[in-house]
Design a protein around this motif. Structure first.
Motif, short mmCIF file in Angstrom:
data_model
loop_
_atom_site.label_atom_id
_atom_site.label_comp_id
_atom_site.label_asym_id
_atom_site.label_seq_id
_atom_site.Cartn_x
_atom_site.Cartn_y
_atom_site.Cartn_z
N ASP A 193 9.66 3.91 7.79
CA ASP A 193 8.89 5.18 8.42
C ASP A 193 8.08 5.86 7.51
OD1 ASP A 193 10.09 4.54 10.76
OD2 ASP A 193 12.12 6.16 10.62
N SER A 194 8.53 6.09 6.24
CA SER A 194 8.05 6.98 5.40
C SER A 194 6.72 6.13 5.00
CB SER A 194 8.66 7.12 4.12
OG SER A 194 9.96 7.89 4.20
N ALA A 195 6.80 4.85 4.84
CA ALA A 195 5.57 3.92 4.51
C ALA A 195 4.45 4.17 5.74
CB ALA A 195 6.09 2.55 4.32
N ILE A 196 5.06 3.95 6.82
CA ILE A 196 4.06 4.25 7.93
C ILE A 196 3.32 5.54 8.06
CG2 ILE A 196 3.97 4.19 10.59
CD1 ILE A 196 6.14 2.21 10.68
N VAL A 197 4.27 6.76 7.97
CA VAL A 197 3.68 7.97 7.83
C VAL A 197 2.60 8.22 6.62
CG1 VAL A 197 4.25 10.39 7.38
CG2 VAL A 197 5.65 9.06 9.11
N ARG A 198 2.87 7.56 5.48
CA ARG A 198 1.91 7.62 4.39
C ARG A 198 0.63 6.97 4.72
NH1 ARG A 198 4.69 5.02 1.09
NH2 ARG A 198 3.52 3.01 1.07
N HIS A 199 0.68 5.72 5.22
CA HIS A 199 -0.41 4.95 5.52
C HIS A 199 -1.25 5.64 6.58
CE1 HIS A 199 -0.18 1.43 2.98
NE2 HIS A 199 0.93 1.39 3.15
N LEU A 200 -0.50 6.31 7.59
CA LEU A 200 -1.33 6.92 8.64
C LEU A 200 -1.91 8.09 8.14
CD1 LEU A 200 0.91 6.45 11.83
CD2 LEU A 200 -1.34 5.66 11.40
N GLN A 201 -1.27 9.01 7.14
CA GLN A 201 -2.04 9.94 6.45
C GLN A 201 -3.13 9.72 5.78
OE1 GLN A 201 0.92 13.14 5.06
NE2 GLN A 201 2.08 11.32 4.91
N GLU A 202 -3.06 8.45 5.17
CA GLU A 202 -4.22 7.96 4.06
C GLU A 202 -5.60 7.65 5.25
OE1 GLU A 202 -2.62 4.81 2.01
OE2 GLU A 202 -1.61 6.13 0.61
N ASP A 203 -5.35 7.00 6.23
CA ASP A 203 -6.27 6.59 7.37
C ASP A 203 -5.65 6.43 8.45
OD1 ASP A 203 -8.24 5.72 8.55
OD2 ASP A 203 -8.71 3.94 7.28
N ALA A 204 -5.62 7.54 9.31
CA ALA A 204 -5.18 7.35 10.80
C ALA A 204 -5.93 6.20 11.60
CB ALA A 204 -5.01 8.44 11.43
N ARG A 205 -7.28 5.97 11.22
CA ARG A 205 -7.85 4.95 12.07
C ARG A 205 -7.95 3.54 11.74
NH1 ARG A 205 -13.75 6.81 13.53
NH2 ARG A 205 -13.56 4.47 14.12
N GLN A 206 -6.83 3.27 10.82
CA GLN A 206 -6.55 1.73 10.39
C GLN A 206 -5.73 1.31 11.56
OE1 GLN A 206 -4.06 1.10 6.82
NE2 GLN A 206 -3.73 3.31 7.13
N SER A 207 -5.78 -0.19 11.80
CA SER A 207 -5.08 -0.78 12.80
C SER A 207 -3.50 -0.80 12.67
CB SER A 207 -5.64 -2.00 13.11
OG SER A 207 -5.15 -3.12 12.04
N THR A 242 6.30 3.42 15.08
CA THR A 242 5.09 4.41 15.06
C THR A 242 5.59 5.25 16.32
OG1 THR A 242 3.56 3.30 14.02
CG2 THR A 242 2.74 4.80 15.20
N ARG A 243 5.67 4.65 17.53
CA ARG A 243 6.08 5.10 18.82
C ARG A 243 6.92 6.18 18.84
NH1 ARG A 243 9.31 5.03 22.49
NH2 ARG A 243 10.26 3.06 22.00
N LEU A 244 8.25 5.66 17.91
CA LEU A 244 9.39 6.59 17.86
C LEU A 244 9.07 7.81 17.12
CD1 LEU A 244 12.07 3.77 17.60
CD2 LEU A 244 11.76 5.54 19.44
N LEU A 245 8.27 7.61 16.03
CA LEU A 245 8.00 8.74 15.13
C LEU A 245 7.03 9.58 15.93
CD1 LEU A 245 6.89 6.70 11.93
CD2 LEU A 245 8.62 8.41 12.02
N ARG A 246 6.13 9.33 16.90
CA ARG A 246 5.46 10.27 17.79
C ARG A 246 6.51 11.07 18.76
NH1 ARG A 246 1.59 6.15 18.40
NH2 ARG A 246 2.47 5.75 20.45
N GLU A 247 7.44 10.18 19.24
CA GLU A 247 8.52 10.72 20.29
C GLU A 247 9.47 11.94 19.56
OE1 GLU A 247 10.73 7.73 22.15
OE2 GLU A 247 8.97 7.09 23.38
N ARG A 248 9.73 11.43 18.30
CA ARG A 248 10.46 12.44 17.42
C ARG A 248 9.71 13.87 17.09
NH1 ARG A 248 12.35 8.54 13.53
NH2 ARG A 248 12.31 10.05 12.18
#
Length: 153
Positions: A5-19, A38-44
């Motif tokens: 989860d932390s890695a996903i959040v870090r990568h989205l913070q760096e560039d939220a447009r990446q696939s 990612t879906r669960l991170l949004r829901e939480r």
């Protein structure tokens, strides 16, 4: 949050447009796993949205300032009303309700010093609940777009 989860959040913070596929590849998991996480991170509520980083001078907002304000009477109604109303002003980027000698800290932007002065005199100084405010011009601003994990403690 675990390491994935932390890695996903870090990568989205760096560039939220990446696939999703690119993020999954970078952290070594299946795209379906990455998508579900990612879906669960949004829901939480961990991921609240995706935003563009805008260059303020490119939008004719070359002046930034931090404005502190004291309001009276100090009541929940006054605080909530003030906070919500100033947040709607086009010059205001963010508003913080604070403790201490000041009740609010506002990050504002303007075209130039004259526009900032007009905002302060015509918008803030005329508000009856404000008993005082102070302005500090921002010369440079650096914001962290990627949050590092806090140390264990």
């Amino acid at each position: 949050m675990d390491e994935l989860d932390s890695a996903i959040v870090r990568h989205l913070q760096e560039d939220a447009r990446q696939s999703n596929r690119d993020i999954a590849r970078k952290i070594g998991i299946a795209p379906s796993t990455c998508l579900e996480r990612t879906r669960l991170l949004r829901e939480r509520g961990v991921i609240r949205g995706y935003h563009a980083d805008i260059d303020l001078p490119a939008l004719n907002r070359g002046v930034q300032a931090l404005v502190t304000a004291q309001v009276r009477p100090l009541s929940r109604t006054v605080i909530d009303t003030f906070w919500q109303s100033v947040a709607k002003l086009p010059e205001v980027l963010s508003v913080f309700v604070t403790a201490g000698s000041d009740d609010f800290l506002m990050h504002v932007t303007a075209q130039d010093i004259e526009h900032l002065h007009s905002f302060l005199v015509d918008r803030l100084a005329k508000r009856r609940e404000i008993v005082s405010f102070r302005t500090s011009i921002v010369f440079q601003h650096l914001a962290k777009n990627v949050l590092a994990p806090l140390p264990e403690g």
